[in-house]
Scaffold this active site. Structure first.
Site, PDB file in Angstrom:
ATOM      1  N   CYS A  53     -12.309 -67.140   8.398  1.00  0.00           N
ATOM      2  CA  CYS A  53     -11.146 -66.410   7.892  1.00  0.00           C
ATOM      3  C   CYS A  53     -11.519 -65.126   7.172  1.00  0.00           C
ATOM      4  O   CYS A  53     -10.644 -64.396   6.707  1.00  0.00           O
ATOM      5  CB  CYS A  53     -10.319 -67.321   6.990  1.00  0.00           C
ATOM      6  N   HIS A  80      -6.941 -64.250  -1.275  1.00  0.00           N
ATOM      7  CA  HIS A  80      -6.840 -64.969  -0.004  1.00  0.00           C
ATOM      8  C   HIS A  80      -5.623 -65.908  -0.110  1.00  0.00           C
ATOM      9  O   HIS A  80      -4.821 -65.982   0.802  1.00  0.00           O
ATOM     10  CB  HIS A  80      -8.137 -65.738   0.231  1.00  0.00           C
ATOM     11  N   HIS A 102      -1.099 -67.824   7.239  1.00  0.00           N
ATOM     12  CA  HIS A 102      -2.524 -67.504   7.260  1.00  0.00           C
ATOM     13  C   HIS A 102      -2.857 -67.015   8.672  1.00  0.00           C
ATOM     14  O   HIS A 102      -2.911 -67.807   9.611  1.00  0.00           O
ATOM     15  CB  HIS A 102      -3.327 -68.751   6.912  1.00  0.00           C
TER      16      HIS A 102
END
Lengths: 251, 372
Positions: free
Chosen positions: B130, B263, B298
């Site tokens: 990620c 994040h 996400h």
């Protein structure tokens, strides 16, 4: 900037090896790569190794051998800025296929969380970082060829930019999963296997150097001679005359 | 060493293009809803991609961010980032055997972008879970800063697929409702799909440009936890190192940073780890911290570049989006994260991403030409 190759390890269809002490020369040949067991890689117990996917086992084994060859696999290096850059062509396709089979089975009731964890090609870099305390930059570069120099090139730039003191660089690929052979065979040519080198910008007094290495305008030079693939780089380094202790050279 | 400017940036998320996504974020809207693509779940999908059922949705998604880009110099370096690229073609291959799975390979994305835009430099595809596109931006910035490239295009994309949705579900990492970053009751992430194209140039090219630059990438840092494969380090050591490295490179003290785009996935351990890192780096001052994942989900490898582009929008407007999904802030988040629109008091911000394998990456972003 000049850096120095101080270790190398590999696992290919022709077998496994490292630069020193095994009397074997690197060879990247077509065929299946034997996935190592924990005992082939680590002397001590390692609870995770047996649960890892084959791609991670092969990659981690080659990294472990390269670090051992360089003499920096022990605790003194824990939490130093050591990074890993690896190229791959097929990545973890084999694991992707195995995971998706668990999605297809039983109407998708029981996909494997364990397999899913390994459907990122970069997972084995984390496994290596965890075992050897490597806290530097680590990432995968997806390339059109196996045994590409992309990981080595990236490592040399990390050293040049002073983002790490030591880099482990190489490539890792398994053969195509048989389910995708007819579809991707032409798209993914080249031998499978993993090979990694350890590159240091300023080797310690006890480091044994195979050869100097540098990057110029994207090209990689070992002992001032340009190399065009990772297998060529490793063979040239193995044949190098520079396997001397730095202290010996200074004397 | 050249400064690194952002000349152009495009994104597409479940909330639309850059302008529409930013406006929706400011309004506190979410794009997370029920997914119905032959598989079901909760996620932030781009509805116009639902129509693509016979070929990978990665193609039309990339087209959404490439279609209106101005002509780039032919020697522009292409860097792409994706976790699973056209993984829906692999699904289709196994179900119908009617399509090729070649788009599953991330290097396909690099070739596709180069071909679409007529770029002649060989590029590369970065994969670091990620944190992939954050690292891709850092790689591009390094190339420009060192003089190895004058022009770099970073393109990243990931789609919501059955493969990924089932995988995260199996890991029990998904919230049953839309995710709630930094909330006391957060219970996991929500997947999203998105893409970004960020064109970065050197000072030399920026100086000749007719239009103002969108922003500046002032610093970058990448570090690994070396603690756990799927869980973040509780002491946040890797993220702290990455942020400090980025600030050092920018030559800025932490007090100059006006906000942090976290994040902020909505998982218990990630969000707690990030708060630990931010307090370690920025001290106890009330620094605005926010996450956009309650709004766009996400977006996996695309998250870093999508968030960097939206971060530059925040710097331009002076507005920090509310953290959508936040209802009852975690004790550690009180005074930092808000469900209200906030004002960005300075002209520099930090954006961070972390991923599987313990990888962390941070960028320091600024307004182009502003003296800090």
């Amino acid at each position: 900037m000049n850096a120095f190759i101080t270790g190398m390890g590999w696992l290919t269809a022709a077998g496994s090896g490292r630069g020193r002490g095994m009397g074997r020369f690197f060879s990247a040949s077509e065929g299946n790569v034997m996935v190592p067991s924990r005992k082939d890689v680590f002397r001590n117990r390692d609870e995770r190794f047996g649960r890892m996917d084959p791609f991670s086992k092969v990659g981690l084994a080659a990294i472990a051998m390269a670090l051992e060859d360089a003499g920096i696999a022990g605790d003194p290096w824990r939490n130093q800025t050591v990074g890993i850059t690896a190229s791959t062509q097929r990545g973890c396709l084999d694991t992707d296929v195995n995971f998706f089979q668990t999605v297809l089975a039983d109407d998708g009731q029981w996909p494997s969380p364990h397999l899913f964890t390994y459907t990122l090609a970069s997972c084995f870099l984390g496994e290596a970082a965890l075992r050897f305390g490597l806290t530097g930059p680590s990432y995968i570069l997806h390339e059109e060829k196996t045994f590409s120099l992309a990981g080595v090139r990236a490592a040399l730039l990390e050293l040049t930019d002073k983002d790490a003191h030591v880099m482990i660089a190489g490539a890792c690929d398994l053969p195509l999963p048989r389910e995708l052979l007819s579809d991707l065979d032409e798209y993914c040519p080249g031998p499978a296997g993993a090979a990694f080198i350890v590159v240091e910008s300023t080797p310690g007094p006890e480091s044994a150097v195979y050869a100097p290495i540098h990057e110029k305008s994207g090209a990689i030079f070992v002992n001032e001679a340009q190399v065009r693939s990772l297998d060529e780089l490793i063979i040239r380094s193995q044949l190098s005359d520079n396997r001397l202790l730095i202290t010996d050279k200074l004397e | 060493m050249s400064r690194v400017f952002v000349k152009d940036m495009r994104i597409f998320t479940a909330l639309g293009d850059l302008q529409n996504t930013f406006s929706a974020l400011i309004a506190g809207q979410t794009g997370i809803s029920r997914v119905n693509r032959g598989f079901t779940g909760i996620g932030a999908t781009i509805h116009i991609l639902n129509a693509f059922q016979n070929s990978s949705r990665i193609n039309p998604l990339i087209d959404l961010v490439l279609s209106n880009l101005p002509v780039l110099p032919a020697d522009t370096l292409t860097i792409t980032a994706s976790t699973k690229a056209g993984i829906d073609d692999l699904e289709r291959y196994f179900r119908q055997k009617k399509t090729s799975a070649c788009k599953t390979l991330p290097q396909w994305l690099t070739s596709h972008v180069r071909n679409c835009l007529g770029l002649n430099q060989p590029g590369f595809a970065v994969s670091a879970a990620c944190a992939s596109s954050t690292i891709a931006l850092a790689q591009g910035a390094k190339a420009i800063s060192s003089g190895r490239a004058q022009s770099v295009l970073v393109v990243c994309a990931d789609i919501v697929s059955e493969f990924v949705l089932r995988g995260f579900d199996a890991l029990k990492a998904l919230d049953r409702r839309a995710c709630r970053p930094f909330d006391q009751n957060r219970a996991g992430l929500s997947l999203g799909e998105g893409a970004a194209a960020v064109h970065m140039v050197s000072e030399k090219i920026a100086g000749k440009a007719q239009s103002p630059m969108a922003g500046e990438v002032m610093g970058w840092g990448v570090a690994c936890d070396a603690v756990h494969i799927t869980a973040p380090a509780r002491d946040a050591r890797g993220l702290i190192k990455a942020i400090n490295c980025a600030l050092d490179r920018a030559g800025l003290p932490s007090r100059d940073v006006g906000a942090v785009n976290a994040h902020g996935t909505g998982t218990v351990y990630n969000d707690a780890m990030e708060l630990t890192a931010f307090k370690a780096v920025f001290g106890d001052r009330p620094l605005p911290v926010y996450s956009i994942k309650g709004a766009v989900g996400h977006t996996m490898a695309a998250a870093g570049a999508v968030e960097a582009a939206l971060g530059l929008m925040s710097l331009h407007t002076g507005l920090i989006p509310p953290t959508v999904g936040l209802e009852h802030p975690d004790n550690g988040a009180l005074g930092y994260v808000s469900s209200e629109l906030q004002v960005l008091p300075r002209k520099v911000m930090v954006t961070t991403n972390s991923g599987f394998g313990g990888i962390n990456a941070a960028l320091v972003l600024g307004l182009a030409g502003s003296e800090q």
